[in-house]
Design a protein around this motif. Sequence first.
Motif, mmCIF file in Angstrom:
data_model
loop_
_atom_site.group_PDB
_atom_site.id
_atom_site.type_symbol
_atom_site.label_atom_id
_atom_site.label_comp_id
_atom_site.label_asym_id
_atom_site.label_seq_id
_atom_site.Cartn_x
_atom_site.Cartn_y
_atom_site.Cartn_z
ATOM 1 N N VAL A 77 7.210 -3.434 0.996
ATOM 2 C CA VAL A 77 6.439 -1.971 1.127
ATOM 3 C C VAL A 77 6.863 -1.010 2.318
ATOM 4 O O VAL A 77 7.423 0.117 2.055
ATOM 5 C CB VAL A 77 5.069 -2.365 0.974
ATOM 6 N N ALA A 78 6.920 -1.579 3.433
ATOM 7 C CA ALA A 78 7.102 -0.873 4.668
ATOM 8 C C ALA A 78 8.556 -0.478 4.562
ATOM 9 O O ALA A 78 9.050 0.834 4.689
ATOM 10 C CB ALA A 78 6.772 -1.493 6.040
ATOM 11 N N LEU A 116 9.144 2.404 2.115
ATOM 12 C CA LEU A 116 8.637 3.517 2.475
ATOM 13 C C LEU A 116 9.683 4.329 3.601
ATOM 14 O O LEU A 116 9.913 5.513 3.420
ATOM 15 C CB LEU A 116 7.373 3.453 3.499
ATOM 16 N N ALA A 123 1.103 0.282 3.811
ATOM 17 C CA ALA A 123 1.452 -1.163 3.040
ATOM 18 C C ALA A 123 0.155 -1.933 3.244
ATOM 19 O O ALA A 123 -0.089 -2.812 2.486
ATOM 20 C CB ALA A 123 2.486 -1.937 3.893
ATOM 21 N N TRP A 177 2.332 -10.494 -4.115
ATOM 22 C CA TRP A 177 1.366 -10.364 -2.829
ATOM 23 C C TRP A 177 2.576 -10.822 -1.732
ATOM 24 O O TRP A 177 2.363 -10.158 -0.664
ATOM 25 C CB TRP A 177 0.489 -11.390 -2.822
ATOM 26 N N LEU A 228 -2.011 -1.269 0.532
ATOM 27 C CA LEU A 228 -1.689 -2.038 -0.760
ATOM 28 C C LEU A 228 -2.106 -3.454 -0.814
ATOM 29 O O LEU A 228 -2.141 -3.809 -1.641
ATOM 30 C CB LEU A 228 0.093 -1.817 -0.776
ATOM 31 N N MET A 229 -1.816 -4.001 0.317
ATOM 32 C CA MET A 229 -1.898 -5.326 0.285
ATOM 33 C C MET A 229 -3.256 -5.781 0.182
ATOM 34 O O MET A 229 -3.807 -6.693 -0.293
ATOM 35 C CB MET A 229 -1.613 -5.910 1.346
ATOM 36 N N ALA A 230 -4.164 -4.962 0.734
ATOM 37 C CA ALA A 230 -5.598 -5.127 0.578
ATOM 38 C C ALA A 230 -5.764 -6.545 1.144
ATOM 39 O O ALA A 230 -6.161 -7.259 0.363
ATOM 40 C CB ALA A 230 -5.644 -5.244 -0.640
ATOM 41 N N VAL A 236 4.552 -7.970 -0.487
ATOM 42 C CA VAL A 236 3.992 -6.849 0.162
ATOM 43 C C VAL A 236 4.457 -6.619 1.634
ATOM 44 O O VAL A 236 5.241 -5.312 2.075
ATOM 45 C CB VAL A 236 2.383 -6.753 0.173
#
Lengths: 698, 125
Positions: B102-103, B106, A9, B95, A12-14, B98
């Motif tokens: 995201v986690a 996954l 994550a 943004w 991705l987020m950078a 995220v």
Amino acid sequence: MTRISPFAAALLMAGTFPLHAQQTGTDTPQNPPAEAPQSDAVSESAAQAETDSAPPSEDVAQIVREVGSDWPYWGGDADATRYSPLDQITRDNVARLEQVFTFHTGDLPEGTAEGKYSPEVTPLKIGDDLLMCSAMNILISVDAATGEENWRFNPGVPNEAIPYGATCRGVSVYTNPQAAEGDACATRVIQGTLDAKLVAVDLETGAPCEDFGENGTVDLWQDVGERVPGWYAVTAPPAIVRGIVVTGAQVKDGQAEDAPSGVVRGYDALTGELAWAWDLAAPEQNRNGPPEGEVYTRGTPNMWTTATADEELGYVYLPMGNSSVDYYGSNRSEAENEYATSLVALDATTGEEVWHFQTVRRDVWDYDLGSQATLLDYQGTPAILLPSKQGDIYILDRATGEPLTPVGELSDLPKGEIEPDFVSDTQPVSEWHTLRKDDLTEKDMWGFTPIDQLWCRIQFHRANYDGFYTPPSSDKPWIQYPGYNGGSDWGSVAVDTERGILIANYNDVPNYNRLVPRDEVTSQPIHKKGAGEDSGSNAEGAADPQEGAPYGISVNAGWRNDVTGVPCTRPPYGGIRAIDLATGETLWDRPIGTARRNGPFGIPSFLPFDIGTPNNGGSVVTAGGLVFIAAATDNLFRAIDIETGETLWSTVLPAGGQANPITYEVDGRQYVMVSAMGHHFMETPVGDEVIAWALPED
Amino acid sequence: MSDTTAPPNHATTHSTIWGVKILGWVNVLLGAVIFIGGVWLIALGGSWYYGLAGLGLLVTGILLNRYMIEAIWAYLIVWLGTLAWAWWEVGADWWAQVPRLVAPTLILVLVLLCIPALRRHPSKI
């Protein structure tokens, strides 16, 4: 898996963590503009196109130079619009820009200066020459077409003089109207230094001007009190109006109430003699310097940024900062309360105040005015445009200080428990335009994973936060949003006076602060540190003693997660916006700064997405329809279409581009230039280059 | 570690399937952390999401440890709830999505990879 997921994550987020930049009160300035009509025509050739503008008084009349082939003032033209009439580089051909030369100043941090460099320099271009200062105030002249060095003069500033950062935003130039061409110092380059001197050298040779002060140097420590290196430093170019060089100084923030004075002084540009002093707490008494044995009033608000010169009215406009102790105000004098965080117009010949306009009442947030104000014509009235760290943009009548655009008032603001009798429950805001976003909510908390986002949400609820202008607290931290980075900081804004478009880049980050009770304060003020002790280069206010106040201050600038270093609030952290000057409405608004340099654990992600990073440094707008700006922490220098906000060209700089760019012309070829020297607080790599680009010569 | 979650090809009837076990324990751990923090957040007047999601993750982990196929359904509920909540909070601000999506997504992939193994392995009730 779980370890995988946060990591992924994060990739991705950078994220972006760079943050903040700025400093509060400390540095910054710029220089002087006088007012000059802008013309499309490139000013004459080399030497300098100087147009007489309403000659003020007799022999002090000062040449007003035109922007075009030259970039004669820190703010571009004398009005500080950062607008250039050059149009060889256009939206159609900008993609063909190529690097023409790079010049190394050779000034890189050594010894105790490591980790303290933030040069922020913007060269001037006059005739065939580029004129600049390095981080440690080495004055350098460079051929504007080839990048070859003409001369340099090193005033020998010691590392111990570095206040918060080694910064020299630029120089100013003055031509003696009485001198014949070829006379020594007929045109002189003048800078203020970190060790608080005014230095004047001959533009042609770099030799010190012997008629100026003592062999070309005026000591600004005069009548300021005990000499403590690093406490009192000049980082901005002076404003020069009607033959008077006007300068303030950065007084390192948060040290003590008994700090060097914020006095602003005017000096004769030819002799270096004190013309007047403006000590806001004793303006009459100290106009010609304090009485024998006394010093200028201690601890008063200072001007660290660049003033704007108005040759026509003979005024100089001073964006004032806050008192030395930023986050506690009960001990301040009425005079401090009156002038702190105000734009002050002085008669540059006498040093007398003409008017002032305050942007924060009883400032306990370090909302110094950091942006140079811009002169412009607003609907037929000679006006001055002032951006603030809170993001408000005001347009005032230059002659009277009266607002020409609507100013509203917030009321019933929280007064807190620390000093409720001091904190103001009303504050002015611009109803014409503000760069400020809505107050934060829990939903704005961020992180790489649900876990750090959760931690930030907990922090959010544990802090005091009643929105904009939440007053300081000590029992719990408080959230300050916007933080002291702005809004608009020292890079200020650019105004395309032809198209009627204002371009403003801004930060969008909170600070997470706490007043630290005196008995928990461990840091020492700068004048009580041992000789060998580092004066510190940490973020402004990170842990400042505020001696004399009941509290020290702890600032988490940019409010980053204390475990991961990731910002606690969602991107974007910085943006750039075009505003219609006629209406104050937004034409376009976008994040500035890609995620390429940021990622978890400091690993660059190389992601090209515009996440919107903190930024420091302004822009240039051109008749070719382009906005040139670096500023962001992605180390890119870019050209943006002024009509649409689209990036049309970008290039990677070898170091951080935290400086204002310029554009100029030599032999019919237009150049754009920016320095890539990095910034310690912005966490960009340090360098020593000034780089020029132009279209290929066919 | 994700490759360890791939179902083994040989008969595994009563042996330990390490991929499922590890995923189960990781979910228990994460679920406990998020649940505890979530309860703290609720006490502070904040969002109820973390308390609930932490609980859901905890349940998923326990069910995985017992090789119960219901783990899949439990986590699907958590994930769909997360999706709905995340959209309600910040919509199409990617943004901002995220840390929210995201986690958890996954984890969803890893949980789904357990299906073949859970089907073959008798549950330990």
